[in-house]
Design an enzyme around this catalytic site. Structure first.
Site, short mmCIF file in Angstrom:
data_model
loop_
_atom_site.label_atom_id
_atom_site.label_comp_id
_atom_site.label_asym_id
_atom_site.label_seq_id
_atom_site.Cartn_x
_atom_site.Cartn_y
_atom_site.Cartn_z
N LYS A 65 0.85 -1.20 0.00
CA LYS A 65 0.00 0.00 0.00
C LYS A 65 0.88 1.25 0.00
O LYS A 65 0.65 2.19 -0.76
CB LYS A 65 -0.88 0.01 1.24
CG LYS A 65 -1.55 1.34 1.54
CD LYS A 65 -2.46 1.27 2.75
CE LYS A 65 -1.75 1.45 4.04
NZ LYS A 65 -1.45 2.82 4.44
N ASN A 66 1.92 1.24 0.85
CA ASN A 66 2.71 2.46 1.04
C ASN A 66 3.75 2.69 -0.04
O ASN A 66 4.44 3.70 -0.04
CB ASN A 66 3.35 2.46 2.43
CG ASN A 66 2.30 2.62 3.53
OD1 ASN A 66 1.13 2.90 3.24
ND2 ASN A 66 2.69 2.40 4.76
N CYS A 106 -4.91 12.15 12.92
CA CYS A 106 -5.71 10.92 13.04
C CYS A 106 -5.44 10.36 14.44
O CYS A 106 -4.80 10.99 15.28
CB CYS A 106 -5.33 9.92 11.95
SG CYS A 106 -3.61 9.44 12.02
N ASP A 161 4.83 0.71 11.91
CA ASP A 161 3.62 0.07 11.37
C ASP A 161 3.49 -1.39 11.76
O ASP A 161 2.46 -2.01 11.45
CB ASP A 161 3.61 0.17 9.83
CG ASP A 161 3.44 1.59 9.37
OD1 ASP A 161 3.66 1.85 8.18
OD2 ASP A 161 3.12 2.45 10.22
#
Ligand code: EPZ
Length: 418
Positions: free
Chosen positions: A22-23, A116, A307
């Protein structure tokens, strides 16, 4: 919002293929704005965050379509350089398009991405870098506006090796004919993958993967085809799920060198991790762990990746002993400790440090996914708990994991979605 329902007590066994990162995919999709012809991306995972980046590119005027699992982006129709505020609110990574828009059109406008659950996540380092290469930056009611009659390039020394700031500056520099040098750059594998993509577009990049990156851009970049690197965080999540359940799992499309700080620690604790041919690794975990205290802190690559911190904490609950985790990348990324306590975990944490008393059984509970990695940690804890765990806010997890329940179920897990 949906839920995952996890019934614990089952070992994971079997073979699973890791998806594209994804990153890596998100900045590379943004970099497609720089091209003067369509780009074809292979291995892009089908995730909520990828869907949002597709919405951003379409809102700017690009044509984006899936051809099976290949993503084709035609940037030629881009006519707009204001990122829609509602999309910036949906996903902070939308900020990756301001560098390419600024370089290609001389303008970019983006509302400051919201913070967030894991931190405020400012973009001051991005803004500092853009100013250093010749952009004017003003705050308007639409958000942060970047203008540049022509970007000069030059030397930028980052105050912190920010992944996003490094990527944004690399992308802008790819259209600047002179040399741009980024010092104290981030070194993550996703930076190297973006550099390889930018080189395919026609830029010259030296030093990606080191703290000192030099980019020589060109006024026009052509199209390209690229396959994104495997997702090291997804791989780490599956390795930790196998390790927590005493499982025996083979992962395909997994680059072990991208997991510094994880593989060595797991081997020290008794998990057998062997490299197979191609990008395969085999994980064979013990049914029980001997007492061994573990301490770790997260940091920029090649440090222990933030992560995979939450998932590692969920695994450590199986290891008898007193363990310490220090989260040094984000200011508030230990909220999952509170959710794990609802499952009987003996863990306490403030905003930066967690103390874990491992080796005690967990029981099912109803818990909440605070961010995608904290949610993945709760899935791992649910796999090891006695009884049923209901994880709410399933969609938060699906931002970063494609079909997590179905794929773990192929390894013998018992997870439903509702
Ligand atoms: C990328 O976020 C990843 N996201 C994050 O993954 C990852 O946790 C993070 O890098 C660190 O590895 C994507 O690649 C899409 P940073 P990014 O800029 O670029 C502070 C996931 O779980 N900072 O390296 O936002 C920031 O607040 C996600 O997949 C500033 O102060 O990370 C943070 O404390 C979560 N000013 C630290 O630096 C800035 O201008 C690291 O941020 C930029 C960052």
């Amino acid at each position: 919002m949906g839920e995952f329902v996890v019934r614990g007590g089952r070992r994971l066994e079997g073979t699973l293929r890791v998806h594209g990162a994804k990153n890596a995919a998100l900045p590379i999709m943004a970099a497609a704005v720089l091209a003067s012809a369509p780009v074809t991306l292979e291995g892009v995972p089908k995730l909520r965050d990828v869907d949002v980046m597709i919405e951003v590119l379409r809102a700017l005027g690009a044509k984006v379509q899936w051809v099976d699992r290949t993503l084709v982006i035609d940037p030629s129709g881009i006519h707009q350089y204001v990122i829609p505020a509602e999309l910036m609110m949906k996903m902070r990574a939308s900020i990756f398009v301001i560098g390419p828009l600024l370089a290609k059109f001389g303008h970019a406008v983006a509302m400051q991405p919201g913070g967030c659950s894991i931190g405020d996540r400012p973009i001051d380092i991005h803004i500092y870098g853009f100013r250093q290469i010749g952009a004017d930056v003003t705050e308007t009611e639409q958000g942060t506006r970047l203008d540049a009659v022509n970007l000069t390039g030059g030397a930028v020394h980052l105050s912190y090796p920010s992944v996003g700031a490094t990527e944004n500056l690399m992308m802008a520099a790819a259209l600047i004919p002179g040399e741009t040098r980024i010092r104290n750059a981030a070194m993550e594998p996703e930076i190297v993958d973006l550099a390889q993509f930018l080189e395919k577009l026609g830029a010259t990049i030296r030093g990606a993967g080191t703290p000192d990156i030099r980019i020589v851009g060109r006024r026009e970049l052509h199209g390209a085809t690229h396959s994104v690197i495997p997702d090291r965080i997804e791989a780490a999540t599956f390795i930790l799920a196998a390790s927590a359940t005493g499982g025996h799992v083979v992962l395909e499309n997994c680059i072990i060198e991208h997991l510094p700080g994880l593989v060595g620690r797991l081997r020290d604790l008794g998990v057998e991790i062997r490299e197979g041919e191609g990008d395969r690794i085999e994980v064979n975990a013990p049914q029980a762990y001997r007492t061994m205290p573990v301490s770790l802190h997260t940091g920029p690559y090649p440090g222990f990746a933030t992560d995979m911190q939450a998932q590692f904490m969920a695994f450590l609950l199986k290891v008898p002993g007193v363990h310490i985790i220090s989260e040094r990348v984000f200011e508030n990324r230990l909220g999952h400790a509170r959710e794990l306590r609802r499952m009987g975990a003996q863990v306490m944490a403030d905003q930066r440090v967690a103390l874990i008393y491992g080796g005690h059984a967990l029981h099912g509970a109803t818990v909440r996914a605070l961010d995608l990695r904290a949610g993945a940690a709760l899935v791992i804890a649910g796999l090891t708990a006695d009884g049923q765990t209901v994880i709410t806010e399933r969609e938060v997890i699906e931002r970063g994991y494609e079909d997590l329940d179905a794929r773990l179920n192929t390894l013998g897990a018992d997870i439903d979605r509702r």
